[in-house]
Design a protein around this motif. Structure first.
Motif, mmCIF file in Angstrom:
data_model
loop_
_atom_site.group_PDB
_atom_site.id
_atom_site.type_symbol
_atom_site.label_atom_id
_atom_site.label_comp_id
_atom_site.label_asym_id
_atom_site.label_seq_id
_atom_site.Cartn_x
_atom_site.Cartn_y
_atom_site.Cartn_z
ATOM 1 N N LEU A 32 1.012 -0.938 -0.076
ATOM 2 C CA LEU A 32 -0.124 0.008 0.264
ATOM 3 C C LEU A 32 0.693 1.504 0.324
ATOM 4 C CD1 LEU A 32 -2.791 -0.590 2.675
ATOM 5 C CD2 LEU A 32 -2.807 -1.114 0.158
ATOM 6 N N GLU A 36 0.804 3.577 -2.836
ATOM 7 C CA GLU A 36 0.384 5.275 -2.917
ATOM 8 C C GLU A 36 2.131 6.642 -2.979
ATOM 9 O OE1 GLU A 36 -1.250 9.125 -2.105
ATOM 10 O OE2 GLU A 36 -2.149 7.122 -2.454
ATOM 11 N N HIS A 69 -5.671 5.281 -2.042
ATOM 12 C CA HIS A 69 -5.811 6.215 -1.223
ATOM 13 C C HIS A 69 -5.379 7.554 -1.744
ATOM 14 C CE1 HIS A 69 -4.977 2.427 1.481
ATOM 15 N NE2 HIS A 69 -6.277 3.457 1.954
ATOM 16 N N HIS A 74 -4.159 10.182 4.978
ATOM 17 C CA HIS A 74 -5.836 8.776 4.631
ATOM 18 C C HIS A 74 -5.120 7.663 4.762
ATOM 19 C CE1 HIS A 74 -8.526 7.240 1.808
ATOM 20 N NE2 HIS A 74 -9.068 7.090 2.736
ATOM 21 N N LEU A 75 -3.682 6.723 3.902
ATOM 22 C CA LEU A 75 -3.459 5.602 4.308
ATOM 23 C C LEU A 75 -3.001 4.948 5.169
ATOM 24 C CD1 LEU A 75 -2.356 3.071 2.624
ATOM 25 C CD2 LEU A 75 -0.149 4.225 2.642
ATOM 26 N N ASN A 78 -5.736 4.589 7.737
ATOM 27 C CA ASN A 78 -6.477 3.141 7.535
ATOM 28 C C ASN A 78 -5.182 1.579 7.833
ATOM 29 O OD1 ASN A 78 -8.815 3.851 6.065
ATOM 30 N ND2 ASN A 78 -8.416 4.109 4.059
ATOM 31 N N GLY A 122 -10.009 3.715 -0.806
ATOM 32 C CA GLY A 122 -9.460 3.342 -0.295
ATOM 33 C C GLY A 122 -9.557 2.626 0.532
#
Length: 200
Positions: A32, A36, A69, A74-75, A78, A122
């Protein structure tokens, strides 16, 4: 007569299962972050591949949205609950099936009822699903230890379930709500397939 020298397979050592779970969530986080970083270099152009409601092409966004994301904040938002919840989902032995059910349920819910002019990205729908799975699976498995574990998870992370209600602009409560529903559905499906034998 040849003696039977076969022996039943020994279950994995607990530390081995924990190590596997740590590796799984570490790989998830690394992937992830890498995506990103690529998206940042591309000025956020990957984000256009999220879920576009009621569009046939937008259905592909169900597959891609959890990988995308808005930014690193934001990443990280989460991942903070996601790595912990994901760790325990992996330990359950049903991580692939549970995540698949949540992924599809959350994505379809967003595709069906989100505003037409939105693009949803997301992994929070999956995080919500992991949360509800861990909270309710003990009831489906009729396992007192899992019920107690679910109470602990609810006490620590239950507050984020408010995100499944409308209210915050720019936040997909639809993805959260259907992710949470998907977690309950996944608990039901995996308890049936395991014959109530899951004990982790």
């Amino acid at each position: 007569m040849i003696p039977d020298t076969t022996r039943p397979a020994k279950p994995d050592a607990p530390w081995g299962r924990w190590l596997s779970a740590v590796i799984a969530v570490a790989v998830m986080a690394a992937v992830l972050f890498a995506i990103e970083l690529i998206d940042t270099v591309m000025d956020g152009r990957l984000d256009a591949h999220g879920i576009v409601p009621r569009s046939w092409s937008g259905l592909l966004g169900i597959l891609w949205a959890p990988f995308l994301h808005a930014d690193f904040a934001h990443l990280v938002g989460n991942l903070l609950p996601g790595v912990v919840l994901g760790f325990f989902v992996v330990l359950s032995g049903h991580a692939v099936a549970v995540t698949a059910v949540i992924w599809v349920t959350s994505g379809l819910g967003v595709w069906l009822i989100s505003p037409s002019d939105s693009v949803t990205i997301g992994a929070s729908g999956i995080v919500f699903g992991w949360l509800t799975f861990l909270i309710v699976r003990g009831a489906f498995n009729r396992d007192v230890w899992q019920v107690l574990g679910g109470i602990v998870v609810l006490f620590i992370y239950g507050g984020i379930l408010w995100g499944a209600l409308p209210g915050t602009a720019g936040v997909s409560w639809q993805g959260h709500l259907f992710g949470a529903i998907g977690g309950v559905l996944a608990a039901s499906v995996t308890s049936v397939s395991a014959g109530h034998r899951d004990r982790i």
